[in-house]
Design a protein around this motif. Structure first.
Motif, PDB file in Angstrom:
ATOM      1  N   PRO A  72       0.827  -1.204   0.000  1.00 18.60           N
ATOM      2  CA  PRO A  72       0.000   0.000   0.000  1.00 18.60           C
ATOM      3  C   PRO A  72       0.865   1.260   0.000  1.00 18.60           C
ATOM      4  N   VAL A  73       0.493   2.196  -0.858  1.00 16.27           N
ATOM      5  CA  VAL A  73       1.198   3.481  -0.918  1.00 16.27           C
ATOM      6  C   VAL A  73       0.182   4.610  -0.832  1.00 16.27           C
ATOM      7  N   ALA A  74       0.655   5.770  -0.408  1.00 19.50           N
ATOM      8  CA  ALA A  74      -0.195   6.954  -0.286  1.00 19.50           C
ATOM      9  C   ALA A  74      -0.170   7.782  -1.557  1.00 19.50           C
ATOM     10  N   GLY A  75       0.750   7.456  -2.464  1.00 19.84           N
ATOM     11  CA  GLY A  75       0.790   8.189  -3.713  1.00 19.84           C
ATOM     12  C   GLY A  75       1.947   7.797  -4.602  1.00 19.84           C
ATOM     13  N   VAL A  76       1.869   8.318  -5.823  1.00 16.96           N
ATOM     14  CA  VAL A  76       2.908   8.101  -6.836  1.00 16.96           C
ATOM     15  C   VAL A  76       3.173   9.432  -7.520  1.00 16.96           C
ATOM     16  N   ILE A  77       4.443   9.723  -7.733  1.00 26.06           N
ATOM     17  CA  ILE A  77       4.851  10.908  -8.489  1.00 26.06           C
ATOM     18  C   ILE A  77       5.526  10.420  -9.762  1.00 26.06           C
ATOM     19  N   GLU A  78       5.096  10.958 -10.897  1.00 24.66           N
ATOM     20  CA  GLU A  78       5.736  10.656 -12.176  1.00 24.66           C
ATOM     21  C   GLU A  78       6.513  11.890 -12.629  1.00 24.66           C
ATOM     22  N   ILE A  79       7.786  11.676 -12.955  1.00 28.08           N
ATOM     23  CA  ILE A  79       8.657  12.749 -13.447  1.00 28.08           C
ATOM     24  C   ILE A  79       9.447  12.221 -14.644  1.00 28.08           C
ATOM     25  N   ASN A  80      10.130  13.105 -15.332  1.00 21.22           N
ATOM     26  CA  ASN A  80      10.943  12.699 -16.480  1.00 21.22           C
ATOM     27  C   ASN A  80      11.955  11.627 -16.074  1.00 21.22           C
ATOM     28  N   ALA A  81      12.118  10.627 -16.937  1.00 20.04           N
ATOM     29  CA  ALA A  81      13.076   9.553 -16.694  1.00 20.04           C
ATOM     30  C   ALA A  81      14.476  10.116 -16.507  1.00 20.04           C
ATOM     31  N   GLY A  82      15.175   9.579 -15.529  1.00 14.63           N
ATOM     32  CA  GLY A  82      16.542   9.991 -15.247  1.00 14.63           C
ATOM     33  C   GLY A  82      16.649  11.094 -14.216  1.00 14.63           C
ATOM     34  N   LEU A  83      15.531  11.747 -13.911  1.00  9.50           N
ATOM     35  CA  LEU A  83      15.573  12.863 -12.969  1.00  9.50           C
ATOM     36  C   LEU A  83      15.873  12.397 -11.548  1.00  9.50           C
ATOM     37  N   CYS A  84      15.375  11.226 -11.161  1.00  5.81           N
ATOM     38  CA  CYS A  84      15.697  10.710  -9.822  1.00  5.81           C
ATOM     39  C   CYS A  84      17.204  10.549  -9.660  1.00  5.81           C
ATOM     40  N   GLN A  85      17.837   9.963 -10.651  1.00  5.23           N
ATOM     41  CA  GLN A  85      19.279   9.761 -10.575  1.00  5.23           C
ATOM     42  C   GLN A  85      20.018  11.101 -10.560  1.00  5.23           C
ATOM     43  N   ARG A  86      19.626  12.015 -11.434  1.00  6.84           N
ATOM     44  CA  ARG A  86      20.310  13.314 -11.504  1.00  6.84           C
ATOM     45  C   ARG A  86      20.168  14.112 -10.220  1.00  6.84           C
ATOM     46  N   LEU A  87      19.013  14.002  -9.561  1.00 12.51           N
ATOM     47  CA  LEU A  87      18.774  14.766  -8.339  1.00 12.51           C
ATOM     48  C   LEU A  87      19.132  13.997  -7.074  1.00 12.51           C
ATOM     49  N   GLY A  88      19.536  12.749  -7.226  1.00 16.21           N
ATOM     50  CA  GLY A  88      19.912  11.936  -6.068  1.00 16.21           C
ATOM     51  C   GLY A  88      18.720  11.483  -5.240  1.00 16.21           C
ATOM     52  N   ILE A  89      17.563  11.378  -5.861  1.00 22.41           N
ATOM     53  CA  ILE A  89      16.363  10.897  -5.162  1.00 22.41           C
ATOM     54  C   ILE A  89      16.452   9.388  -5.055  1.00 22.41           C
ATOM     55  N   SER A  90      16.253   8.849  -3.849  1.00 18.39           N
ATOM     56  CA  SER A  90      16.363   7.406  -3.673  1.00 18.39           C
ATOM     57  C   SER A  90      15.343   6.895  -2.651  1.00 18.39           C
ATOM     58  N   GLU A  91      15.164   5.578  -2.650  1.00 18.36           N
ATOM     59  CA  GLU A  91      14.270   4.960  -1.697  1.00 18.36           C
ATOM     60  C   GLU A  91      14.727   5.317  -0.297  1.00 18.36           C
ATOM     61  N   GLY A  92      13.752   5.603   0.568  1.00 17.86           N
ATOM     62  CA  GLY A  92      14.042   6.026   1.932  1.00 17.86           C
ATOM     63  C   GLY A  92      13.985   7.533   2.098  1.00 17.86           C
ATOM     64  N   ASP A  93      14.084   8.280   1.012  1.00 16.82           N
ATOM     65  CA  ASP A  93      13.966   9.737   1.075  1.00 16.82           C
ATOM     66  C   ASP A  93      12.552  10.116   1.460  1.00 16.82           C
ATOM     67  N   GLN A  94      12.387  11.349   1.912  1.00 13.88           N
ATOM     68  CA  GLN A  94      11.094  11.859   2.365  1.00 13.88           C
ATOM     69  C   GLN A  94      10.467  12.739   1.289  1.00 13.88           C
ATOM     70  N   VAL A  95       9.161  12.540   1.038  1.00 10.58           N
ATOM     71  CA  VAL A  95       8.386  13.348   0.118  1.00 10.58           C
ATOM     72  C   VAL A  95       7.495  14.277   0.942  1.00 10.58           C
ATOM     73  N   LEU A  96       7.477  15.550   0.597  1.00 14.99           N
ATOM     74  CA  LEU A  96       6.576  16.499   1.234  1.00 14.99           C
ATOM     75  C   LEU A  96       5.566  16.947   0.204  1.00 14.99           C
ATOM     76  N   VAL A  97       4.293  16.705   0.454  1.00 13.79           N
ATOM     77  CA  VAL A  97       3.223  17.068  -0.470  1.00 13.79           C
ATOM     78  C   VAL A  97       2.381  18.139   0.225  1.00 13.79           C
ATOM     79  N   TYR A  98       2.227  19.265  -0.439  1.00 16.80           N
ATOM     80  CA  TYR A  98       1.448  20.370   0.136  1.00 16.80           C
ATOM     81  C   TYR A  98       0.089  20.450  -0.487  1.00 16.80           C
TER      82      TYR A  98
END
Length: 98
Positions: A72-98
């Motif tokens: 179960p997840v509270a949400g999904v964010i879709e972004i351009n491919a490769g952006l997670c790697q370029r920005l250093g986004i990884s599993e365990g990081d925190q998402v803030l949704v306003y």
């Protein structure tokens, strides 16, 4: 609801600072796909605490395979491919949704 159903389908570009946020009414096992989506995407799945539990990098355009965090997840964010790697986004990081 209509935009969420359509997601990023039938779009041929996505600005680098844009994406799509999917948030169900209650956390659930969300199943995503790339049907009619022309842009390769990174999909970020996060739990009710905002913790990233799974990243599906470089989802391929037009692929109808199901993509899920298999929990179960509270949400999904879709972004351009490769952006997670370029920005250093990884599993365990925190998402803030306003």
């Amino acid at each position: 609801p209509e935009k969420a159903q359509r997601g990023l389908q039938n779009r041929h570009s996505l600005a680098i600072d844009h994406g799509m946020l999917f948030v169900p009414v209650q956390p659930r096992n969300m199943m995503m796909w790339m049907k009619d989506t022309f842009i390769p995407l990174d999909m970020i799945f996060f739990n009710a605490s905002g913790r990233i539990v799974y990243i599906h990098p470089n989802a391929q355009p037009m692929d109808q395979s199901l993509i899920s965090a298999y929990q179960p997840v509270a949400g999904v964010i879709e972004i351009n491919a490769g952006l997670c790697q370029r920005l250093g986004i990884s599993e365990g990081d925190q998402v803030l949704v306003y």
